[in-house]
Write an enzyme that holds these catalytic residues in place. Sequence first.
Site, PDB file in Angstrom:
ATOM      1  N   ASN A   1       0.852  -1.188   0.000  1.00  0.00           N
ATOM      2  CA  ASN A   1       0.000   0.000   0.000  1.00  0.00           C
ATOM      3  C   ASN A   1       0.887   1.237   0.000  1.00  0.00           C
ATOM      4  O   ASN A   1       1.468   1.599   1.021  1.00  0.00           O
ATOM      5  CB  ASN A   1      -0.907  -0.019   1.239  1.00  0.00           C
ATOM      6  CG  ASN A   1      -1.777   1.211   1.336  1.00  0.00           C
ATOM      7  OD1 ASN A   1      -1.973   1.930   0.354  1.00  0.00           O
ATOM      8  ND2 ASN A   1      -2.307   1.470   2.522  1.00  0.00           N
ATOM      9  N   TRP A   2       0.974   1.885  -1.162  1.00  0.00           N
ATOM     10  CA  TRP A   2       1.838   3.059  -1.285  1.00  0.00           C
ATOM     11  C   TRP A   2       1.242   4.295  -0.620  1.00  0.00           C
ATOM     12  O   TRP A   2       1.917   5.314  -0.497  1.00  0.00           O
ATOM     13  CB  TRP A   2       2.102   3.367  -2.761  1.00  0.00           C
ATOM     14  CG  TRP A   2       3.002   2.385  -3.434  1.00  0.00           C
ATOM     15  CD1 TRP A   2       3.586   1.278  -2.873  1.00  0.00           C
ATOM     16  CD2 TRP A   2       3.442   2.412  -4.802  1.00  0.00           C
ATOM     17  NE1 TRP A   2       4.356   0.617  -3.798  1.00  0.00           N
ATOM     18  CE2 TRP A   2       4.283   1.283  -4.982  1.00  0.00           C
ATOM     19  CE3 TRP A   2       3.199   3.257  -5.868  1.00  0.00           C
ATOM     20  CZ2 TRP A   2       4.886   1.003  -6.218  1.00  0.00           C
ATOM     21  CZ3 TRP A   2       3.794   2.984  -7.095  1.00  0.00           C
ATOM     22  CH2 TRP A   2       4.624   1.866  -7.262  1.00  0.00           C
ATOM     23  N   LYS A   3      -0.026   4.228  -0.246  1.00  0.00           N
ATOM     24  CA  LYS A   3      -0.726   5.381   0.344  1.00  0.00           C
ATOM     25  C   LYS A   3      -0.568   6.604  -0.590  1.00  0.00           C
ATOM     26  O   LYS A   3      -0.548   6.445  -1.809  1.00  0.00           O
ATOM     27  CB  LYS A   3      -0.243   5.646   1.761  1.00  0.00           C
ATOM     28  CG  LYS A   3      -0.411   4.413   2.660  1.00  0.00           C
ATOM     29  CD  LYS A   3      -0.191   4.712   4.116  1.00  0.00           C
ATOM     30  CE  LYS A   3      -0.403   3.445   4.954  1.00  0.00           C
ATOM     31  NZ  LYS A   3      -0.296   3.726   6.399  1.00  0.00           N
TER      32      LYS A   3
ATOM     33  N   HIS B   1      -9.732   0.651   5.236  1.00  0.00           N
ATOM     34  CA  HIS B   1      -8.450   0.932   5.889  1.00  0.00           C
ATOM     35  C   HIS B   1      -8.680   1.890   7.053  1.00  0.00           C
ATOM     36  O   HIS B   1      -9.538   2.773   6.987  1.00  0.00           O
ATOM     37  CB  HIS B   1      -7.474   1.545   4.877  1.00  0.00           C
ATOM     38  CG  HIS B   1      -6.068   1.625   5.378  1.00  0.00           C
ATOM     39  ND1 HIS B   1      -5.650   2.613   6.243  1.00  0.00           N
ATOM     40  CD2 HIS B   1      -4.985   0.841   5.149  1.00  0.00           C
ATOM     41  CE1 HIS B   1      -4.368   2.434   6.512  1.00  0.00           C
ATOM     42  NE2 HIS B   1      -3.941   1.369   5.867  1.00  0.00           N
TER      43      HIS B   1
ATOM     44  N   GLU C   1      -7.230   4.398   8.102  1.00  0.00           N
ATOM     45  CA  GLU C   1      -7.144   5.822   7.778  1.00  0.00           C
ATOM     46  C   GLU C   1      -8.421   6.315   7.112  1.00  0.00           C
ATOM     47  O   GLU C   1      -8.829   7.462   7.290  1.00  0.00           O
ATOM     48  CB  GLU C   1      -5.920   6.059   6.883  1.00  0.00           C
ATOM     49  CG  GLU C   1      -4.614   5.833   7.628  1.00  0.00           C
ATOM     50  CD  GLU C   1      -3.413   5.624   6.738  1.00  0.00           C
ATOM     51  OE1 GLU C   1      -2.308   5.471   7.279  1.00  0.00           O
ATOM     52  OE2 GLU C   1      -3.565   5.590   5.502  1.00  0.00           O
TER      53      GLU C   1
ATOM     54  N   GLU D   1      -5.217  -4.857  11.074  1.00  0.00           N
ATOM     55  CA  GLU D   1      -4.249  -3.778  11.258  1.00  0.00           C
ATOM     56  C   GLU D   1      -4.596  -3.008  12.524  1.00  0.00           C
ATOM     57  O   GLU D   1      -5.474  -2.153  12.514  1.00  0.00           O
ATOM     58  CB  GLU D   1      -4.220  -2.846  10.040  1.00  0.00           C
ATOM     59  CG  GLU D   1      -5.596  -2.504   9.456  1.00  0.00           C
ATOM     60  CD  GLU D   1      -5.548  -1.320   8.521  1.00  0.00           C
ATOM     61  OE1 GLU D   1      -4.493  -1.063   7.939  1.00  0.00           O
ATOM     62  OE2 GLU D   1      -6.570  -0.631   8.394  1.00  0.00           O
TER      63      GLU D   1
ATOM     64  N   GLY E   1       1.890   3.302  11.139  1.00  0.00           N
ATOM     65  CA  GLY E   1       2.649   4.525  10.948  1.00  0.00           C
ATOM     66  C   GLY E   1       3.266   5.071  12.224  1.00  0.00           C
ATOM     67  O   GLY E   1       3.763   6.191  12.243  1.00  0.00           O
TER      68      GLY E   1
ATOM     69  N   SER F   1       2.849  -1.190  10.553  1.00  0.00           N
ATOM     70  CA  SER F   1       4.296  -0.936  10.613  1.00  0.00           C
ATOM     71  C   SER F   1       5.111  -2.195  10.340  1.00  0.00           C
ATOM     72  O   SER F   1       6.131  -2.454  10.981  1.00  0.00           O
ATOM     73  CB  SER F   1       4.680  -0.332  11.971  1.00  0.00           C
ATOM     74  OG  SER F   1       4.067   0.934  12.151  1.00  0.00           O
TER      75      SER F   1
ATOM     76  N   GLY G   1       2.917  -0.961   4.405  1.00  0.00           N
ATOM     77  CA  GLY G   1       2.832   0.449   4.087  1.00  0.00           C
ATOM     78  C   GLY G   1       4.176   1.027   3.686  1.00  0.00           C
ATOM     79  O   GLY G   1       4.673   0.809   2.592  1.00  0.00           O
TER      80      GLY G   1
END
Length: 263
Positions: free
Chosen positions: A9-11, A95, A97, A167, A173, A212, A233
Amino acid sequence: MKQTLIIANWKMNGSILANSKLLIAMLKFHNKLQHVELVICPPFPYLHQVKEYMVGSNIKLGAQNVNENNSGAFTGEVSADMLKEFSCRYVLIGHSERRALFQESNDIIAKKITQAMDAGLTPVLCIGESLAQREKGDAQAVILEQLSCVINDIGLKKFKSVVIAYEPIWAIGTGQTASPEQAQKVHRMIRQYIYGLDPILSKSISILYGGSVNEINAAELIKQKDIDGFLVGGASLKSDSLETICKLKMGCSVAPYDMVLQG
């Protein structure tokens, strides 16, 4: 033994030049790995670029989000059918976020999963608890509610095509990671819950760990019996880190759960 599933996941990261360098490095190592299915989830503007680089490779394309509607006046949103046209195979849904920053509810997430499945995409359902919820002892209740809401909405038959990604929000993060024992305990609880609904599905469904993940902690995490791969990530933006993670193999095969889950 099923394949290890690694989802990168490149975000909201990347550029045309940086992506090119990263993808070239990935192609050099990935096609030598037979035990791993690697999925790249870039930001929407780079779907075509990544798609072009992956031609002839075993790497799959995924998206980071999808709208719960199939079309309409939803400025800035992307539908499942649009993703399908870019040859996407997977899509991240729910997700943490998205849940926290964009207030996506369990009901919205269930609708998104339906849209993804109707378009032939594999939804990756992200679930997990916050630090406050864990400290209150509510982690299990939160996670099972996130699962049951989707299962009740789409039905168990359709849920068989879903990938689960656990997650813990407190480990995303932050540099913190659930210990292998903590992660395994939650993964086992998730698989045990599914076993109660469908014993066969509990053996075949993939449950990934995200939070992470890096080349150091992944080695111990993947040895846990109920961890089938990773949602990665920041480490997925470094080719050497991702290569190390992809070269790891699951340490245990899935045992019969009618024997294991009673204890």
